[in-house]
Structure formats: C-alpha cells, structure tokens
Design an enzyme around this catalytic site. Sequence first.
Site, PDB file in Angstrom:
ATOM      1  N   ARG A 142     -60.593  31.705 -31.052  1.00 20.90           N
ATOM      2  CA  ARG A 142     -60.846  30.119 -31.602  1.00 20.90           C
ATOM      3  C   ARG A 142     -59.083  29.785 -31.453  1.00 20.90           C
ATOM      4  O   ARG A 142     -59.450  28.557 -29.973  1.00 20.90           O
ATOM      5  CB  ARG A 142     -60.340  29.672 -32.913  1.00 20.90           C
ATOM      6  N   THR A 143     -57.774  29.953 -31.551  1.00 20.66           N
ATOM      7  CA  THR A 143     -56.531  28.734 -31.082  1.00 20.66           C
ATOM      8  C   THR A 143     -56.476  28.988 -29.042  1.00 20.66           C
ATOM      9  O   THR A 143     -56.632  28.063 -28.678  1.00 20.66           O
ATOM     10  CB  THR A 143     -55.658  29.688 -31.472  1.00 20.66           C
ATOM     11  N   LYS A 159     -43.107  45.001 -20.103  1.00 17.79           N
ATOM     12  CA  LYS A 159     -41.986  46.186 -19.520  1.00 17.79           C
ATOM     13  C   LYS A 159     -40.883  45.066 -19.873  1.00 17.79           C
ATOM     14  O   LYS A 159     -39.709  45.518 -19.654  1.00 17.79           O
ATOM     15  CB  LYS A 159     -42.072  44.999 -17.681  1.00 17.79           C
ATOM     16  N   ARG A 163     -48.473  32.243 -28.789  1.00 20.98           N
ATOM     17  CA  ARG A 163     -48.898  33.107 -30.528  1.00 20.98           C
ATOM     18  C   ARG A 163     -48.168  34.566 -29.791  1.00 20.98           C
ATOM     19  O   ARG A 163     -48.116  34.892 -29.073  1.00 20.98           O
ATOM     20  CB  ARG A 163     -50.689  32.860 -30.223  1.00 20.98           C
ATOM     21  N   HIS A 177     -48.941  28.470 -38.672  1.00 22.25           N
ATOM     22  CA  HIS A 177     -49.826  28.405 -38.157  1.00 22.25           C
ATOM     23  C   HIS A 177     -49.916  26.979 -37.729  1.00 22.25           C
ATOM     24  O   HIS A 177     -51.094  26.251 -38.785  1.00 22.25           O
ATOM     25  CB  HIS A 177     -50.802  29.013 -38.249  1.00 22.25           C
TER      26      HIS A 177
END
Length: 308
Positions: free
Chosen positions: A51-52, A80, A101, A129
């Site tokens: 969704r986000t 890395k 995120r 959030h």
Amino acid sequence: MRHLISPLDLSVAETDRLLALASDIGKNRSAYAHVCDGKKLATLFFEPSTRTRLSFESAMLSLGGSVLGVSSADSSSAAKGESVSDTIRVVSCYADICAIRHPKEGAALVAATHSSIPVINAGDGGHQHPTQTLTDLLTIYSLKGKIGDMTVGLCGDLKFGRTVHSLIHALVRYPGIRFILISPPELRVPDYIRDGVLEANHIPYRETTNLDDAMAELDILYMTRVQKERFFNEEDYIRMKDSYILDKEKMKLAKEDMYVLHPLPRVNEISVEVDSDPRAAYFRQAQYGVYVRMALIMTLLGLEGTVC
Ligand code: CP
C-alpha cells in the site's frame, strides 16, 4: 524545507488543512492532474510494502510527476553496506522529494538530517508511520464527519504496531478522544506511549484483553495484525498471532455506526465474512491513502496553493 517524520511535525491546523485538501482531491482529481509536472518522487523501501509504496507512486503519477526508487534493501547499495545518510545525499541529486521505509527506528530522521529534499517517513521499524496516520484521520473524518468526541478501540499488536503509535500521537490532539486498548498482556502499548502521550495529555483510556466486552462502547475499531517480523522468536508469534479474530458474531455487539479500520495487510485478525459489512472501512481507507499522499506531496513541495 519541511519533512514528515512524525505526525507531530504538522500542527493540528496544518493537519486539518491537509485533510481538507485531500478531501478536495478525492472529489476533483482531474483538477490536480498537472500540479507536479516535472517533479520526481523517490521511493526508498528497505522493508516490504504494498500500500504505502504503491499509493505514493500512484499519488505522484496522479499529480503529473514521475517516480523512481528501490523496493528492497537487496536491490540497492544498502546490500553493500551503504549508510542511510549517504544514500539520501545521493538521492537528493536525483529527485525532488523522497519517501523512505526502513526497518530501523529513527532511520527516516537520519535521512532527513542529511537530505536536501523533503523526506517522508513511510515507516521506521516499530516506531512511527505518519502517512498511515493521515490516511486514518481522513478515513475517520470522511466516515464520521469529525475527528474527536469518540471512543477508539485499538486492537491487536499495540507494542510493535507503528501505525497505532502514530495514531495515538495524532488523535490525542483532538477533543473528547477516549481509547480502549485491547491486546494480549505481552503486546500492550509501550511505556513511552502510555506514560509519555496518554498520561501526559490526561487522555481517558483503559487497557483490556477482552475485545467482546469493549465492542458496544466503540465508535471506531482499529484492528492490527501481530507484527511477525518484529518478534525475536517464532514460538511467541505463533502463540499470539490469533489472539483476536473479528467475525460476524463480534460485529453484532457493535453500534450500527461503528466503523472498522485496519492499516492492512491483514492476516487472520478480520474474517473475510466481515468485508461485506457496511461498517468494514479498511478497503476505503486504502483509497483515502492515495488522496492524503497527494495532498502531502503538494504540501511538502509548497504547491498546495497552486490549485484554486
Ligand atoms: N499499511 C501499510 O503500511 O501497508 P504496506 O506495508 O503494504 O505498505
């Protein structure tokens, strides 16, 4: 330059303005189709998302802008060993605004500190959030015609559920909010929320393990999934994952105008038989998430006044 790391980065007046803009976008999408022509959104998702990430991308495309990004840590130079601060310095050269995120609490704040473009926290570990919270606020406002003077039940994983933490932070700023916090003892809200937000703001609340007993009192029921990815051992997750399952029988205990929200994804905590109940609002909530992110992108880019 503004960032959105916590819901508290916007004042109540700014939040209400943003929700009003999102409501208008929902009604007049075509009027906003070119607001971000030539602008680029970078989506940096070092944790899974449906969704986000996609609603951010849909939001920017709907505004006429374009998107670029990474959808997992493995597909970026994070694999890395590149730091968040170096990554955002580089991404600042490629985009006008960024949504990030990350599994680590505080990662979005670190990114904002080293960024020369607005940074939006799209979820940092079990912490916050804020764009889900804006989505939740718009959903509540659209369904109830107000935010405030209501009893909100938060049910499930209140310890690791970052959407719950951000929503509590945001809702306590509105008058007449009461909470019923429904969770297994091991998944109660963290002390920093109970003492630092609820107690500190003199918010009426009670904690319980019993969803059935709470149902009749609620105006909003906010269900959450038990956050498997934040557990240290699988045994504990398996023991708690089905603590609450909202079904048709439980819905009979609720008011006729009580709405069920869920940030999604759901696992088992809402039976699919509830989906056809008119009070099930979680898929509408996902749609509101696009409007709110369109409004947020416009606001952080200083473009909110460009459409009359
Ligand atoms: N609500 C939410 O954050 O969903 P995703 O994890 O799919 O983005």
